[in-house]
Design a protein around this motif. Structure first.
Motif: not given
Lengths: 202, 283
Positions: A66-69, A71-72, A75-76, A79-80, A83
């Motif tokens: 929904p926030l339109k990122f 394409f990351l 990497i995300f 990250f997740i 963690a």
């Protein structure tokens, strides 16, 4: 029911993570000298795969898209997952020291394992999942199911590989082939054997 | 809502991406912090202190999974420091201090192979062409040697030695005492169980494990103990007794006079190069 069987067959046999997709080769060659450690690694990877999908799928669907990122995503997800594994290690160490001693040592190895990242990537990729879903719509249930059986398929190949390597230890191999080269040859034979399953029509 | 379309300028878009990462890093970092606070494990300070003093060879000779396992066992009150044969006596005294117990006096030990047979001296039962490990050779009629306690020379001990202290020459394995850490890996790997620990300062050792009578040994091995007992009779200090047709040396009584070495008709009591070994250790 048809979708269920299709996903299970695809994850374990026809699209096996190690032999067909060649994900997670590092543990496949590195931790497969003994069956006990191969089993520990397989179980650890399965647990982390399921947990990673449980977290990354909703994050991708309800936050990143929904926030339109979106394409990351790679990497995300790293990250997740990193963690998540850190937290899981801490929690297991506290709640069950015996489980930590058998499985916990493999957890740091999984932090950036490509098989775990691969399953998180595959379940959000519409093109990959469509062929198993046969018209049904994708949801988190299918995603977790796919990741669980992908983990089981991973464990299966790990155990086959470690069993073969243990047996090979009984034989004297030529000096030039002893050790790792033999493992590579063994791996190629296992992969060829798994090619048979790609002829299964789902 | 599209986070990246607030502006057309590239650098602001990059800034937004950086902000997304910074924000998620903060959230995830906080989560990890909370989890590690809630699930904090109290590690016994003793364990880390003991671990610092252990040799860190991770050889598994004590029966635990590595040095950290042994440290945990020691800290819990179970286990014995002397189970570790690698750690130096000074460090062991340090560990005893941490644990608050008395340390028994003990000497550094090394492993020796109690056989002098090899390819030429000991007769063979049959030609063995199978899988070249001692374990599989021994499983076939007890090995290809006529003597039941002969070194098979396939090198199972060499394979398991963590310090590469074992050499196989002429189908006979030999432990290099300078490299041996006395972990006991070879002792448990040997199917014939002919590897034993002796004090590192021992002047002599018996290079035969055969418990058969003299006549039987004579017929199969050129360098086997025939249990004549000359060593026991000639020892001026009474350090040698005959047990099961083999001389047994009490190293606390042995002075290193080497009478037994010269008296033995089969030359199986072997003089060790102790002075050199000990010199190297102290140097």
């Amino acid at each position: 029911m048809g979708t269920f069987i299709a996903i299970v067959l695809a994850a374990v046999l026809t699209n096996n993570f190690i032999t067909v997709k060649t994900y997670g080769i590092c543990p496949f060659l590195g931790v497969s000298k003994k069956t006990s450690s191969a089993l520990g690694m397989g179980v650890a990877v399965t647990v982390v795969m399921v947990l990673a999908t449980l977290v990354t799928y909703p994050v991708y669907e309800y936050v990143m898209k929904p926030l339109k990122f979106d394409f990351l995503e790679i990497i995300f997800f790293i990250f997740i997952i990193a963690a998540l594994v850190q937290m899981l290690e801490k929690i297991i160490q506290k709640l069950s020291p015996s489980l930590y001693n058998t499985m916990g040592i493999y957890l740091p190895l999984i932090t950036t394992n490509c098989a775990v990242l691969g399953v998180a990537e595959l379940v959000i990729n519409d093109g990959t999942m469509e062929q198993f879903l046969s018209g049904a719509s994708m949801n988190i249930g299918w995603a977790v199911l796919y990741s669980f059986f992908a983990g089981l398929g991973f464990t299966l190949v790990m155990i086959i590989m470690s069993g073969m390597r243990e047996r090979l230890n009984y034989y004297k191999t030529p000096k030039a082939l002893a050790g790792f080269p033999t493992a590579m040859v063994t791996a190629s034979f296992i992969c060829m054997a798994f090619m048979v399953f790609t002829y299964i029509q789902i | 809502m599209n986070l990246l379309e607030f502006t057309t300028q590239t650098w602001i878009t990059v800034g937004i991406v950086a902000a997304i990462f910074a924000g998620s890093a903060l959230v995830i970092g906080a989560l990890i912090l909370v989890v590690s606070k809630v699930f904090k494990v109290d590690v016994d300070e003793k364990i880390t202190k003991i671990l610092e003093n252990l040799a860190g060879a991770n050889c598994g000779g004590c029966g635990c999974s590595g040095c950290s396992g042994f440290a945990t066992k020691l800290a819990s009150g179970a286990g014995d420091i002397s189970d570790c044969h690698v750690t130096s006596p000074e460090k062991k005294a340090e560990i005893a201090k941490i644990l608050g117990i008395e340390l028994r006096d003990e000497e550094r030990t090394v492993a020796v192979v109690k056989c002098n047979g090899g390819a030429t001296n000991c007769a063979e039962k049959f030609e063995y062409n199978g899988n070249p490990t001692c374990a599989s050779c021994a499983s076939l009629l007890g090995g290809n040697k006529m003597c039941a306690t002969a070194c098979l020379g396939c090198g199972d001990c060499k394979e398991v030695c963590p310090e590469n202290a074992i050499e196989i020459t002429d189908k006979l394995s030999e432990v290099n005492p300078d490299l041996c850490i006395s972990c006991g890996a070879c002792m448990s790997a040997c199917p014939k169980q002919i590897i034993e620990r002796i004090p590192a300062s021992a002047p002599v050792y018996v290079a035969c494990s055969s418990k058969c009578k003299g006549k039987d040994v004579m017929s199969v091995c050129k360098v086997g103990c025939i249990a004549c007992g000359l060593c026991a009779k000639s020892c001026p200090h009474g350090a040698i007794t005959m047990v099961d047709n083999l001389p047994s040396i009490d190293y606390s009584k042995c002075t290193g006079c080497l009478t037994c070495v010269s008296k033995c008709p089969r030359k199986i009591i072997i003089k060790r190069d102790v002075a050199k070994t000990e010199e190297q250790k102290t140097a």
